[in-house]
Scaffold this active site. Sequence first.
Site, mmCIF file in Angstrom:
data_model
loop_
_atom_site.group_PDB
_atom_site.id
_atom_site.type_symbol
_atom_site.label_atom_id
_atom_site.label_comp_id
_atom_site.label_asym_id
_atom_site.label_seq_id
_atom_site.Cartn_x
_atom_site.Cartn_y
_atom_site.Cartn_z
ATOM 1 N N GLY A 1 0.748 -1.244 0.000
ATOM 2 C CA GLY A 1 0.000 0.000 0.000
ATOM 3 C C GLY A 1 0.777 1.293 0.000
ATOM 4 O O GLY A 1 0.198 2.359 -0.240
ATOM 5 N N GLU B 1 3.776 -6.781 1.735
ATOM 6 C CA GLU B 1 3.336 -7.146 0.381
ATOM 7 C C GLU B 1 3.296 -5.935 -0.542
ATOM 8 O O GLU B 1 2.243 -5.583 -1.076
ATOM 9 C CB GLU B 1 1.922 -7.737 0.434
ATOM 10 N N ARG C 1 -5.682 3.003 -15.996
ATOM 11 C CA ARG C 1 -5.736 3.752 -14.737
ATOM 12 C C ARG C 1 -6.350 5.162 -14.867
ATOM 13 O O ARG C 1 -7.153 5.551 -14.023
ATOM 14 C CB ARG C 1 -4.349 3.828 -14.085
ATOM 15 N N TYR D 1 -9.528 5.358 -12.538
ATOM 16 C CA TYR D 1 -9.357 6.028 -11.229
ATOM 17 C C TYR D 1 -9.065 7.515 -11.371
ATOM 18 O O TYR D 1 -8.566 8.130 -10.422
ATOM 19 C CB TYR D 1 -8.180 5.421 -10.457
ATOM 20 N N CYS E 1 -13.270 3.925 -28.905
ATOM 21 C CA CYS E 1 -14.506 4.675 -29.117
ATOM 22 C C CYS E 1 -15.245 4.986 -27.826
ATOM 23 O O CYS E 1 -16.381 4.548 -27.626
ATOM 24 C CB CYS E 1 -15.405 3.873 -30.043
ATOM 25 N N GLU E 2 -14.628 5.675 -26.919
ATOM 26 C CA GLU E 2 -15.317 6.203 -25.737
ATOM 27 C C GLU E 2 -14.601 7.463 -25.289
ATOM 28 O O GLU E 2 -13.372 7.522 -25.367
ATOM 29 C CB GLU E 2 -15.281 5.281 -24.511
ATOM 30 N N TYR F 1 0.136 -2.051 -12.248
ATOM 31 C CA TYR F 1 -1.270 -1.984 -12.637
ATOM 32 C C TYR F 1 -1.421 -1.388 -14.041
ATOM 33 O O TYR F 1 -2.394 -0.700 -14.341
ATOM 34 C CB TYR F 1 -2.092 -1.207 -11.587
HETATM 35 N N1 LLP Z 1 -1.723 -6.948 -0.583
HETATM 36 C C1 LLP Z 1 -3.040 -7.012 -0.829
HETATM 37 C C2 LLP Z 1 -3.854 -7.946 -0.050
HETATM 38 C C3 LLP Z 1 -3.605 -6.195 -1.828
HETATM 39 O O1 LLP Z 1 -4.907 -6.254 -2.056
HETATM 40 C C4 LLP Z 1 -2.788 -5.303 -2.558
HETATM 41 C C5 LLP Z 1 -3.343 -4.445 -3.611
HETATM 42 C C6 LLP Z 1 -1.411 -5.279 -2.276
HETATM 43 C C7 LLP Z 1 -0.916 -6.110 -1.274
HETATM 44 C C8 LLP Z 1 -0.445 -4.385 -2.998
HETATM 45 O O2 LLP Z 1 -0.727 -3.054 -2.807
HETATM 46 P P1 LLP Z 1 0.277 -1.952 -3.377
HETATM 47 O O3 LLP Z 1 1.559 -2.071 -2.592
HETATM 48 O O4 LLP Z 1 0.487 -2.230 -4.811
HETATM 49 O O5 LLP Z 1 -0.416 -0.670 -3.135
HETATM 50 N N2 LLP Z 1 -5.400 -1.306 -9.597
HETATM 51 C C9 LLP Z 1 -5.226 -0.269 -8.595
HETATM 52 C C10 LLP Z 1 -4.552 -0.797 -7.334
HETATM 53 C C11 LLP Z 1 -5.263 -1.966 -6.703
HETATM 54 C C12 LLP Z 1 -4.569 -2.517 -5.494
HETATM 55 C C13 LLP Z 1 -5.204 -3.792 -5.048
HETATM 56 N N3 LLP Z 1 -4.586 -4.440 -3.951
HETATM 57 C C14 LLP Z 1 -4.465 0.889 -9.207
HETATM 58 O O6 LLP Z 1 -4.136 0.841 -10.391
HETATM 59 O O7 LLP Z 1 -4.235 1.905 -8.544
#
Ligand code: LLP
Length: 421
Positions: free
Chosen positions: A239, A275, A314, A318, A346-347, A375
């Site tokens: 995160g 993670e 993205r 978002y 086409c959007e 992502y």
């Molecule tokens: N662990 C779990 C249980 C998760 O659900 C996620 C991300 C991570 C770790 C990794 O999080 P990170 O370090 O990458 O922030 N598609 C979206 C982001 C979705 C994140 C989902 N879960 C975007 O493009 O911003």
Amino acid sequence: MDHFLYRDGALYAEDVPVAEIAAAVGTPFYVYSTATLLRHFRLFDEALDGMDHLVCYAMKAASNQAILKTLAQAGAGMDVVSEGEYRRARAAGVSGDKIVFSGVGKTAGEIRTALVGGVRQFNVESEPEMEVINAVAEELGKVTPITIRVNPDVDAKTHAKIATGKSENKFGIPIARARDVYAHAATLPGLKVIGIDVHIGSQLTQLDPFEQAYVKVAELTEQLRADGHEISRLDLGGGLGIPYTRSNDAPPLPTDYGALVKRTLGHLGCEIEIEPGRLIAGNAGIMVSKVIYVKNGEGRDFLIVDGAMNDLVRPAMYEAHHDIIPVIEPDVGVEEQPYDIVGPVCESGDTFAKQRDMPPLAAGDLIAFRSAGAYGAVMSSEYNSRPLIPEVLVHGDQFAVIRPRPTFDEMINRDTIPEWL
Ligand code: LLP
């Protein structure tokens, strides 16, 4: 910091001119830097120095096997959320004891595959899921380590679609019910409770929400230990956000995050897992695209480029900002002008940026979308029957295609026509 810099007036990926890759593979494409991937992994690894820990890369961010192998060889574990990710990690040579299985709805089939192939632990998301993991483990005559994901009810202060730690979100079990759920888990013979899991959201730009969550996890650890559970591992999720612009409001660094982990949880003597996905891969990749047309609209100019929302979703999904830079470095003092930068889909949603100041660009010019390593490719689709774009990995002065562009025939021939047609 990343390794996509101008050198002698042209954008390089490490020691390779981006234009050279474009000439070899065609546009659009993704390119990743090995040095940036490794740098970001090591920042986390070093930030947790002094604590027993494993950095499990959240491979949902970018899951090409070449990326996984690069990180695994540096010592990373993997965080997976589906059977496909589990199999991909194994195919890249990651051993089961370094794979953490997360995900809100693991099916019995997925659980079986991981139990047979080897898994470090399951992060349990709900009571019904816990029953299924137990049942499958018993059926296979195994006892599997688990943590239970608790939802600490904190506001991650990020985009609503990627916040996961509020009580209204679908993730984990409410922290208030944790003691009951752990008590029940302890009675299930196929499970060995070893710890607690928490993940509150993605692209967090402040440490405060992490702190709130980890303080709650520390309290829960003490309570569960008092209840007789052996809590020896804490999975703290991912995160930590990345800078998507070059302004000054950069998110905290992994070292600050590591210090927070030590301060809030260090006294418990637990093994720590984290993670991170985005912070490892995000600024380690760019998407390169070519201007097809410059269209002078009413009151605004459009750069119509050959990358589109299906390649990098993205911004459409978002309202995400990606810095967009020309591959040929603009001359100093060149007057910029605002463009709407759009793809050919086409959007209206197929818009990467509105009124973005750019140096004057013409058809045929290459541009790069920065911070697209996480992502990006993984969320791409073939919408509008646009084949998935290739992925390239750079290592010093070498580059290799790590996922080729499928031919149109390969894409089309995946369909099968029923007999009655
Ligand atoms: N662990 C779990 C249980 C998760 O659900 C996620 C991300 C991570 C770790 C990794 O999080 P990170 O370090 O990458 O922030 N598609 C979206 C982001 C979705 C994140 C989902 N879960 C975007 O493009 O911003």
